[in-house]
Structure formats: structure tokens, C-alpha cells
Design an enzyme around this catalytic site. Sequence first.
Site, PDB file in Angstrom:
ATOM      1  N   GLY A  25     107.007  63.018  72.289  1.00 41.68           N
ATOM      2  CA  GLY A  25     106.416  61.801  71.753  1.00 41.68           C
ATOM      3  C   GLY A  25     107.099  60.520  72.194  1.00 41.68           C
ATOM      4  O   GLY A  25     106.880  59.471  71.590  1.00 41.68           O
ATOM      5  N   GLN A  26     107.907  60.582  73.250  1.00 39.89           N
ATOM      6  CA  GLN A  26     108.551  59.354  73.729  1.00 39.89           C
ATOM      7  C   GLN A  26     107.488  58.438  74.322  1.00 39.89           C
ATOM      8  O   GLN A  26     106.807  58.778  75.278  1.00 39.89           O
ATOM      9  CB  GLN A  26     109.616  59.657  74.789  1.00 39.89           C
ATOM     10  CG  GLN A  26     110.347  58.408  75.248  1.00 39.89           C
ATOM     11  CD  GLN A  26     111.425  58.692  76.287  1.00 39.89           C
ATOM     12  OE1 GLN A  26     111.513  59.775  76.852  1.00 39.89           O
ATOM     13  NE2 GLN A  26     112.259  57.696  76.522  1.00 39.89           N
ATOM     14  N   SER A  27     107.344  57.253  73.722  1.00 44.05           N
ATOM     15  CA  SER A  27     106.356  56.288  74.206  1.00 44.05           C
ATOM     16  C   SER A  27     107.006  55.007  74.699  1.00 44.05           C
ATOM     17  O   SER A  27     106.377  54.215  75.386  1.00 44.05           O
ATOM     18  CB  SER A  27     105.331  55.967  73.107  1.00 44.05           C
ATOM     19  OG  SER A  27     105.983  55.435  71.974  1.00 44.05           O
TER      20      SER A  27
ATOM     21  N   ASN B  85     113.529  60.758  70.762  1.00 47.78           N
ATOM     22  CA  ASN B  85     112.503  61.512  71.485  1.00 47.78           C
ATOM     23  C   ASN B  85     112.748  61.376  72.986  1.00 47.78           C
ATOM     24  O   ASN B  85     112.971  60.273  73.467  1.00 47.78           O
ATOM     25  CB  ASN B  85     111.108  60.980  71.146  1.00 47.78           C
ATOM     26  CG  ASN B  85     110.816  61.049  69.664  1.00 47.78           C
ATOM     27  OD1 ASN B  85     111.092  62.049  69.017  1.00 47.78           O
ATOM     28  ND2 ASN B  85     110.285  59.974  69.113  1.00 47.78           N
TER      29      ASN B  85
ATOM     30  N   HIS C 105     116.235  55.067  72.171  1.00 41.89           N
ATOM     31  CA  HIS C 105     116.391  54.514  70.832  1.00 41.89           C
ATOM     32  C   HIS C 105     116.463  55.665  69.835  1.00 41.89           C
ATOM     33  O   HIS C 105     115.880  56.725  70.039  1.00 41.89           O
ATOM     34  CB  HIS C 105     115.238  53.558  70.477  1.00 41.89           C
ATOM     35  CG  HIS C 105     113.886  54.157  70.584  1.00 41.89           C
ATOM     36  ND1 HIS C 105     113.250  54.396  71.795  1.00 41.89           N
ATOM     37  CD2 HIS C 105     113.025  54.588  69.628  1.00 41.89           C
ATOM     38  CE1 HIS C 105     112.065  54.927  71.572  1.00 41.89           C
ATOM     39  NE2 HIS C 105     111.907  55.064  70.276  1.00 41.89           N
TER      40      HIS C 105
ATOM     41  N   ASP D 101     111.752  49.170  62.113  1.00 42.61           N
ATOM     42  CA  ASP D 101     110.571  49.599  62.863  1.00 42.61           C
ATOM     43  C   ASP D 101     109.349  48.845  62.339  1.00 42.61           C
ATOM     44  O   ASP D 101     109.208  48.658  61.124  1.00 42.61           O
ATOM     45  CB  ASP D 101     110.378  51.108  62.696  1.00 42.61           C
ATOM     46  CG  ASP D 101     109.390  51.682  63.686  1.00 42.61           C
ATOM     47  OD1 ASP D 101     108.195  51.321  63.611  1.00 42.61           O
ATOM     48  OD2 ASP D 101     109.799  52.484  64.532  1.00 42.61           O
ATOM     49  N   ILE D 102     108.474  48.409  63.249  1.00 40.08           N
ATOM     50  CA  ILE D 102     107.281  47.669  62.827  1.00 40.08           C
ATOM     51  C   ILE D 102     106.200  48.587  62.251  1.00 40.08           C
ATOM     52  O   ILE D 102     105.250  48.111  61.640  1.00 40.08           O
ATOM     53  CB  ILE D 102     106.693  46.812  63.977  1.00 40.08           C
ATOM     54  CG1 ILE D 102     106.265  47.692  65.156  1.00 40.08           C
ATOM     55  CG2 ILE D 102     107.671  45.733  64.394  1.00 40.08           C
ATOM     56  CD1 ILE D 102     105.480  46.951  66.229  1.00 40.08           C
TER      57      ILE D 102
END
Length: 111
Positions: free
Chosen positions: A90-92, A84, A97, A22-23
Site C-alpha cells: 500500500g505504499q502510495s 509500507n 514515512h 495525517d490529513i
Amino acid sequence: MVAGEIPADVVHETDRVLAFRDINPQAPTHVLVIPKEHHTTVGALAAADVQLLAEVVSGAHAVAVQEGLVTDGGVEPGFRLVTNTGPQAGQSVHHVHFHVLGGRGLGWPPG
């Protein structure tokens, strides 16, 4: 990322699953595991291809073993697997994933 157009620190890959760091990590180990085929949510993936869902979860376990979060066949020290679904969760990103999180104590309840 699947097409290779966006750079990613890939840590695990099969013909149908991709895992990368994750970034914006929220734990010392924070890896995203995705199906290469597009599905918006875990429910959509389960309805369309339960075998692929199993491969994504298996990929998450492989990442946890590789990262030292769990022993192969054991549970120590442990990890959290999160997905999510929907705006309240909070799914953006609208490509399913799973987050593999570990490397520190993770309290409960989350958030």
C-alpha cells in the site's frame, strides 16, 4: 512539507526528522514521522544512513510519549508503528514515512 511549501500540523521536529498529523487519520492519533532527507523506502534509508533511521524511530517514540500513547519508559496504553514498502503493502508516497497510530484498540491482523 519539509520545505514548508505544503502546510502541515507539525507535532515534533528535529534537524533531521519531521512529524505531523495525517490529513486522513485512521485512528484518534495518526502522526506521520519522516526523515527530512529523501529516501524512498525503509530499506533504502537503512542502507544509506542507519543513524537517520534510528532518529526517525526515536522521533516516533517521542511523538507517542507526547501524545499520551506510551509513558516514557513504559508501554501503556500502547501504539502501532507502521511503514509500507512497495505497491502490495500500500505504499502510495515514495518518501519513507512511519505512521504512529493509537488512541483506540488496534486489532490484529491488520488490513
